[in-house]
Design an enzyme around this catalytic site. Structure first.
Site, PDB file in Angstrom:
ATOM      1  N   THR A 120     -14.630  25.990 -26.097  1.00  0.00           N
ATOM      2  CA  THR A 120     -16.019  26.869 -26.175  1.00  0.00           C
ATOM      3  C   THR A 120     -16.159  27.905 -27.109  1.00  0.00           C
ATOM      4  OG1 THR A 120     -16.605  26.426 -23.726  1.00  0.00           O
ATOM      5  CG2 THR A 120     -17.905  27.956 -24.729  1.00  0.00           C
ATOM      6  N   TYR A 169      -3.701  20.547 -21.928  1.00  0.00           N
ATOM      7  CA  TYR A 169      -5.189  20.037 -21.718  1.00  0.00           C
ATOM      8  C   TYR A 169      -5.081  18.757 -22.311  1.00  0.00           C
ATOM      9  CZ  TYR A 169     -10.217  20.410 -21.982  1.00  0.00           C
ATOM     10  OH  TYR A 169     -11.423  20.460 -22.113  1.00  0.00           O
ATOM     11  N   LYS A 182      -5.011  20.510 -17.504  1.00  0.00           N
ATOM     12  CA  LYS A 182      -6.306  20.336 -17.443  1.00  0.00           C
ATOM     13  C   LYS A 182      -6.905  19.186 -17.953  1.00  0.00           C
ATOM     14  CE  LYS A 182     -10.305  23.158 -19.366  1.00  0.00           C
ATOM     15  NZ  LYS A 182     -10.773  24.153 -20.636  1.00  0.00           N
TER      16      LYS A 182
END
Length: 302
Positions: free
Chosen positions: A46, A133, A158
């Site tokens: 983000t 991730y 993640k």
């Protein structure tokens, strides 16, 4: 390093000349930590990790560390080509981060043992705990996930793929390790609240909330309803806020980032637009987002 609550992924504000705006980043982080963030993941997806220089990554991390002042853990991203990811890891450690979110290798589709090697080589340059991730080119089998989870500095995984069956197998394989019960799993899908109930069902209770960046009131209410099993409120929020938000997000590639940034600006903190190759939302889409935020706030009584 254990997480609880809603995990906050701040946007990266840019000044009118396009440079990193450290003062607005500090204000953004301070506001959401005060609102109740359970952790700060700065300069990650983000936060436009893909568009930041290594120096900007380090500076953004330092701002986050200084602003939070130990109130919650601060993690920052590393990723891309192995030498670059190693440099990122050194920089965020130097900036005082509590941990690293390790993004996938750049572009190449690696064999499973190549992904293990990538994590080994990046973690070799840091003492910080690492959350790996899996998204994009990094897609783990349960065997590989267990091998990565067993590495000394890896404390979490993640998921950004959304394959529930595969993720369930991964959770079970890792939990079977001698220290597997302490390993942490995170739902990292865009607008993760839409899939949070399903992930909770396979033992993945933590998730990153992009909505928290611009509407913490809504994100915290959803998180509380999920924890309390308030199905009526969950359904209302999913049907009347998160579902329409996902529909708007899917109007254009990259809106998972640029809509969040527009939302932060709509709530009163001008953080600038997104860097290429992303595009800012159209005026029509910003207007729709504003109506959605207003309605979501009305639903939660904020």
């Amino acid at each position: 390093m254990k997480f609880q609550g809603v995990l906050f992924f701040p946007v990266t504000p840019f000044a009118p000349d396009g440079s990193l705006d450290e003062e607005r980043l500090a204000r953004h982080i301070e506001a959401e930590v005060t609102a109740g963030a359970g952790g700060v993941f700065v300069a990650c997806g983000t936060g436009e990790f893909h568009a930041l220089t290594a120096d900007e990554l380090e500076r953004a991390t330092r701002v986050a560390v200084e602003t939070t002042a130990g109130r919650v853990p601060v993690l920052a991203a590393a990723g891309g080509p192995t030498p670059v990811a190693r440099d990122h890891a050194v920089r965020v450690a130097r900036a005082g981060a509590d941990g690293i979110l390790l993004l996938p290798p750049y572009l190449v589709t690696a064999p499973q043992q190549g992904l293990v090697r990538y994590v080994e080589e990046v973690t070799a340059v840091t003492d910080l705990p690492v959350i790996f991730y899996q998204r994009g080119t990094a897609r783990l089998t349960e065997t590989t996930a267990a091998e990565i989870a067993a590495l000394p500095k890896v404390v979490g995984l993640k998921d950004g793929h959304g394959d529930i069956e595969r993720m369930h197998r991964i959770v079970r394989a890792v939990r079977a390790l001698p220290d597997g019960q302490d390993f942490q799993f995170f739902n990292g899908l865009p607008t993760a609240e839409m899939t949070a109930p399903a992930y909770q069902g396979i033992g993945v209770g933590l998730y990153s909330s992009a909505v928290f960046a611009f509407a913490p009131e809504i994100a915290l209410t959803f998180h509380r309803a999920l924890g309390e099993g308030d199905e009526a409120l969950l359904s209302t929020l999913l049907d009347e806020f998160y579902g329409p938000l996902v529909a708007l997000r899917d109007e254009a590639p990259g809106y998972a980032v640029s809509l969040v940034k527009a939302g932060v600006t709509l709530r009163g903190l001008a953080v600038g637009g997104v860097r290429a190759p992303l595009l800012d939302p159209t005026p029509e889409h910003v207007a729709r987002l504003a109506k959605l935020i207003d309605h979501g706030l009305e639903v939660v009584g904020a």
